[in-house]
Design a protein around this motif. Structure first.
Motif, mmCIF file in Angstrom:
data_model
loop_
_atom_site.group_PDB
_atom_site.id
_atom_site.type_symbol
_atom_site.label_atom_id
_atom_site.label_comp_id
_atom_site.label_asym_id
_atom_site.label_seq_id
_atom_site.Cartn_x
_atom_site.Cartn_y
_atom_site.Cartn_z
ATOM 1 N N SER A 90 51.101 -16.563 46.361
ATOM 2 C CA SER A 90 51.550 -15.175 46.302
ATOM 3 C C SER A 90 50.758 -14.398 45.243
ATOM 4 O O SER A 90 50.426 -13.224 45.456
ATOM 5 C CB SER A 90 53.054 -15.086 46.035
ATOM 6 O OG SER A 90 53.391 -15.621 44.776
ATOM 7 N N ALA A 91 50.425 -15.033 44.132
ATOM 8 C CA ALA A 91 49.631 -14.353 43.099
ATOM 9 C C ALA A 91 48.280 -13.923 43.652
ATOM 10 O O ALA A 91 47.824 -12.800 43.392
ATOM 11 C CB ALA A 91 49.450 -15.260 41.884
ATOM 12 N N LYS A 92 47.674 -14.791 44.424
ATOM 13 C CA LYS A 92 46.368 -14.467 44.996
ATOM 14 C C LYS A 92 46.471 -13.256 45.928
ATOM 15 O O LYS A 92 45.689 -12.308 45.820
ATOM 16 C CB LYS A 92 45.811 -15.669 45.748
ATOM 17 C CG LYS A 92 44.439 -15.432 46.322
ATOM 18 C CD LYS A 92 43.895 -16.666 47.008
ATOM 19 C CE LYS A 92 42.529 -16.362 47.593
ATOM 20 N NZ LYS A 92 41.980 -17.501 48.315
ATOM 21 N N THR A 93 47.441 -13.263 46.840
ATOM 22 C CA THR A 93 47.553 -12.151 47.789
ATOM 23 C C THR A 93 48.029 -10.863 47.109
ATOM 24 O O THR A 93 47.585 -9.776 47.469
ATOM 25 C CB THR A 93 48.471 -12.509 48.978
ATOM 26 O OG1 THR A 93 49.773 -12.831 48.499
ATOM 27 C CG2 THR A 93 47.917 -13.661 49.786
ATOM 28 N N ILE A 94 48.910 -10.991 46.125
ATOM 29 C CA ILE A 94 49.381 -9.807 45.391
ATOM 30 C C ILE A 94 48.230 -9.176 44.618
ATOM 31 O O ILE A 94 48.030 -7.957 44.658
ATOM 32 C CB ILE A 94 50.557 -10.168 44.468
ATOM 33 C CG1 ILE A 94 51.816 -10.447 45.310
ATOM 34 C CG2 ILE A 94 50.811 -9.080 43.440
ATOM 35 C CD1 ILE A 94 52.941 -11.127 44.560
ATOM 36 N N ASN A 95 47.449 -9.996 43.930
ATOM 37 C CA ASN A 95 46.307 -9.457 43.190
ATOM 38 C C ASN A 95 45.291 -8.807 44.130
ATOM 39 O O ASN A 95 44.729 -7.761 43.812
ATOM 40 C CB ASN A 95 45.653 -10.531 42.333
ATOM 41 C CG ASN A 95 46.360 -10.717 41.007
ATOM 42 O OD1 ASN A 95 47.054 -9.822 40.527
ATOM 43 N ND2 ASN A 95 46.200 -11.877 40.411
ATOM 44 N N GLN A 96 45.073 -9.406 45.310
ATOM 45 C CA GLN A 96 44.166 -8.790 46.282
ATOM 46 C C GLN A 96 44.701 -7.436 46.730
ATOM 47 O O GLN A 96 43.969 -6.452 46.770
ATOM 48 C CB GLN A 96 43.976 -9.698 47.500
ATOM 49 C CG GLN A 96 43.105 -10.893 47.235
ATOM 50 C CD GLN A 96 43.066 -11.861 48.404
ATOM 51 O OE1 GLN A 96 43.900 -11.829 49.303
ATOM 52 N NE2 GLN A 96 42.075 -12.743 48.392
#
Length: 151
Positions: A90-96
């Motif tokens: 989720s951190a990866k997609t949220i940051n993207q």
């Protein structure tokens, strides 16, 4: 077979497949990332993916502006692996989505294993009522970032 305490489980607690757990995880510095509906949906996608992978059977969840609560029956994995996967993905997609980098989540999480005598349905109602208690909405139907199998 239980996975005896890992670094993120409270002392004396172990991760037991088939057990019902309530988890709370908080964003880094309590940043209200999930005021943005679409960012909240990215986290929900990860909760649903964990269920699709057979890691959990979700009973309910609610995504609050700076944290989430999740009630589930644990599948054949341990809590640490589950939460590491959900938070990392989720951190990866949220940051993207937000076109940024850096931490999304505080380290660790709060877990509670429900005992056999705990009323799971009442606990689920308590979890999904968080937006009401926080004054975010006047009725739960107005809050978009929750779900429960009981309601």
């Amino acid at each position: 077979m239980p996975h005896y305490h890992t670094s993120h489980l409270r002392n004396g607690r172990f991760s037991e497949p088939g057990r019902i757990y309530a988890i709370t995880a908080v964003t880094h510095c309590r940043t209200a990332l999930f005021h943005d509906f679409f960012v909240g949906r990215l986290l929900i996608d990860e909760l649903r993916l964990a269920e699709a992978q057979g890691l959990v059977t979700s009973l309910c969840w609610v995504v609050m502006p700076d944290h989430f609560h999740w009630l589930f029956q644990l599948g054949q994995c341990d809590l640490e692996t589950l939460l590491r996967q959900v938070k990392s993905r989720s951190a990866k997609t949220i940051n993207q989505r937000l076109q940024r980098s850096g931490r999304v989540w505080q380290s660790g999480y709060h877990d509670r294993a429900l005992r056999r005598e705990d009323d799971v349905r009442d606990f689920a109602r308590y979890i999904v009522a968080n937006p009401l208690r926080a004054g975010l909405v006047k009725q739960l139907a107005d809050y978009p970032l929750w779900d429960a199998v009981f309601l």
